[in-house]
Design an enzyme around this catalytic site. Structure first.
Site, mmCIF file in Angstrom:
data_model
loop_
_atom_site.group_PDB
_atom_site.id
_atom_site.type_symbol
_atom_site.label_atom_id
_atom_site.label_comp_id
_atom_site.label_asym_id
_atom_site.label_seq_id
_atom_site.Cartn_x
_atom_site.Cartn_y
_atom_site.Cartn_z
ATOM 1 N N ASP A 36 5.640 2.558 2.488
ATOM 2 C CA ASP A 36 4.812 1.370 2.701
ATOM 3 C C ASP A 36 3.975 1.623 3.961
ATOM 4 O O ASP A 36 4.508 1.682 5.068
ATOM 5 C CB ASP A 36 5.725 0.156 2.885
ATOM 6 C CG ASP A 36 4.946 -1.151 3.075
ATOM 7 O OD1 ASP A 36 3.728 -1.094 3.339
ATOM 8 O OD2 ASP A 36 5.571 -2.221 2.974
ATOM 9 N N HIS A 37 2.665 1.766 3.771
ATOM 10 C CA HIS A 37 1.801 2.150 4.897
ATOM 11 C C HIS A 37 1.697 1.053 5.950
ATOM 12 O O HIS A 37 1.216 1.296 7.065
ATOM 13 C CB HIS A 37 0.406 2.508 4.389
ATOM 14 C CG HIS A 37 -0.241 3.622 5.154
ATOM 15 N ND1 HIS A 37 -0.170 3.715 6.531
ATOM 16 C CD2 HIS A 37 -0.954 4.696 4.737
ATOM 17 C CE1 HIS A 37 -0.835 4.795 6.925
ATOM 18 N NE2 HIS A 37 -1.309 5.410 5.865
ATOM 19 N N ARG A 38 2.152 -0.162 5.641
ATOM 20 C CA ARG A 38 2.149 -1.230 6.649
ATOM 21 C C ARG A 38 3.230 -0.992 7.704
ATOM 22 O O ARG A 38 3.132 -1.510 8.822
ATOM 23 C CB ARG A 38 2.390 -2.589 5.972
ATOM 24 C CG ARG A 38 1.322 -2.981 4.965
ATOM 25 C CD ARG A 38 1.722 -4.228 4.189
ATOM 26 N NE ARG A 38 2.987 -4.047 3.478
ATOM 27 C CZ ARG A 38 3.554 -5.002 2.730
ATOM 28 N NH1 ARG A 38 2.973 -6.187 2.624
ATOM 29 N NH2 ARG A 38 4.699 -4.767 2.113
ATOM 30 N N PRO B 211 0.837 -1.212 0.000
ATOM 31 C CA PRO B 211 0.000 0.000 0.000
ATOM 32 C C PRO B 211 0.868 1.258 0.000
ATOM 33 O O PRO B 211 1.228 1.772 1.054
ATOM 34 C CB PRO B 211 -0.820 -0.136 1.287
ATOM 35 C CG PRO B 211 0.028 -0.983 2.190
ATOM 36 C CD PRO B 211 0.792 -1.914 1.307
#
Length: 408
Positions: A380-382, A202
């Site tokens: 990376d939104h994780r 994401p």
């Protein structure tokens, strides 16, 4: 019993490779540590060393051959005094599943012809007589475009001469035909990994403008003090060198960004290892500046230039391009103002820098002209949320606009 030489896995992402060249021939004595072949991985052409001693009795996969799977048998060694007949069963076992078959379409009863039973095989699935090859080379005719009329569909001289006549009567037809070439191993892996990154990670993006006034002044001051050393290259500090250092210092300040994603865990790296994107004719590679936060600008600059040189000559060691905790990529030298890069898995982010350009700005009510550089951070939104990314980018901007802070 013959010793099997297998296609090695020379990088963590390698599932198949291109066997470029054999450096030993059948009958040669091979000792442990001898370089026996060159293999193109997803990153570079690398040398393969023998781990055993013996006689190179049989080369199973000739060079050059593309898409040879990891752990496939590519050659056999015999120990001193061992009978040559011992390799027959191994040869049959190794060749059958890996050597492509050629389909003879010259009659209605489809017949499979093993490529090792046919002379002059041109991979993939093309074979021709020596005279046909010679005439085709002289006339500039692509054998892949021809259908053979000889035994088992073999291309003969008459087929090449007929093609020459057809081209002479309709010269524009050849010009309209699209040309294609197989993907190199590097381009194949780039395609796979970037597709995986874009589809599974994401991504989100933050952009910021940086005033380079102080950075340019520092660069000029350092470069004016560099004295050429006889017999040594005279390297000067570039804007990109300082950008890499600023990114490294920002990662040191925000170790939460210096991380990688691993399924059920996030790994926080203990060293700041910055990968730098280097463009090659066949793709892209990212050599790594290890412990970049601890290196002086001059040391970092020399290392970047040396790694770029080795990357373009194909002489990088595996440890010089595998890993890394963060990537910096720059297209400013092409006049690109800004762009959003795709994250280099499994890293958490990648920093993309554009060209420095003169812009009119307002400072405390006064109009001024300054060199401004646009920077984009892909995250990376994780691993990295918006607030953390914004704080990291602000710290990076602070170092760029006040590089003396990196010395504190």
């Amino acid at each position: 019993m013959p010793i099997e030489i297998l296609m090695p896995a020379l990088s963590p992402t390698m599932t198949q490779g291109h066997l470029v060249k054999w450096l030993k021939k059948e009958g040669d004595h091979v000792r442990p540590g001898d370089v026996i072949a060159e293999i193109e991985t997803d990153k570079a052409i690398m040398e393969v060393e023998s781990v055993d001693e013996g006689i190179l009795a049989k080369i199973i996969v000739e060079a050059p051959t593309q898409n040879v799977k990891v752990n496939q048998i590519i050659a056999l060694l015999l120990e001193e005094g061992e009978e040559q007949a011992n390799i027959i069963d191994f040869t049959t076992k190794a060749v059958s599943p890996t050597i492509p078959s050629v389909i003879d379409t010259t009659n209605t009863d489809t017949k499979i012809v093993r490529s090792h039973e046919v002379d002059d095989v041109l991979p993939p699935q093309i074979y021709a007589s020596p005279l046909a090859k010679k005439v085709a080379a002289l006339e500039g005719i692509d054998l892949k475009s021809l259908k053979g009329s000889g035994p088992h569909g073999r291309i003969i001289q008459a087929d090449v001469l007929e093609a020459k006549t057809n081209l002479s009567s309709s010269p524009s037809k050849e010009l309209l035909q699209p040309k294609s070439q197989p993907l190199s191993q590097m381009r194949r892996v780039i395609s796979q990994r970037l597709t995986e990154s874009k589809q599974t990670v994401p991504h989100f993006y933050l952009d910021v403008d940086c005033n380079l006034r102080n950075l340019l002044a520092l660069k000029d001051q350092i470069n004016s003090s560099i004295k050429p050393v006889e017999g040594q290259p005279h390297h000067k500090i570039s804007i990109n060198d300082i950008i890499i250092k600023c990114a490294a210092m920002a990662l040191k300040a925000f170790p939460e960004v210096n991380a990688s994603f691993g399924g059920d865990v996030i790994t926080y790296n203990t060293t700041v290892d910055v990968a730098v994107a280097v463009s090659l004719e066949e793709g892209l590679i990212t050599p790594i500046i290890k412990n970049a936060d601890q290196k002086s600008l001059s040391s970092l600059s020399n290392e970047v230039k040396e790694l770029a040189r080795k990357a373009r000559s194909g002489s990088l060691r595996a440890d010089e391009f595998q890993g890394g905790s963060f990537t910096v990529t720059n297209l400013g030298m092409f006049g690109i103002k800004n762009f959003h890069a795709i994250i280099n898995l499994p890293q958490s982010a990648i920093l993309a820098t554009g060209a420095a350009e003169e812009r009119v700005i307002a400072t405390k009510g006064q109009i001024d002209i300054a060199h401004i550089m646009s920077v984009s951070l892909s995250c990376d939104h994780r691993i990295v949320d918006g607030v953390l990314a914004a704080r990291f980018l602000c710290k990076f901007k602070e170092f760029v606009e006040n590089p003396a802070l990196m010395l504190t």
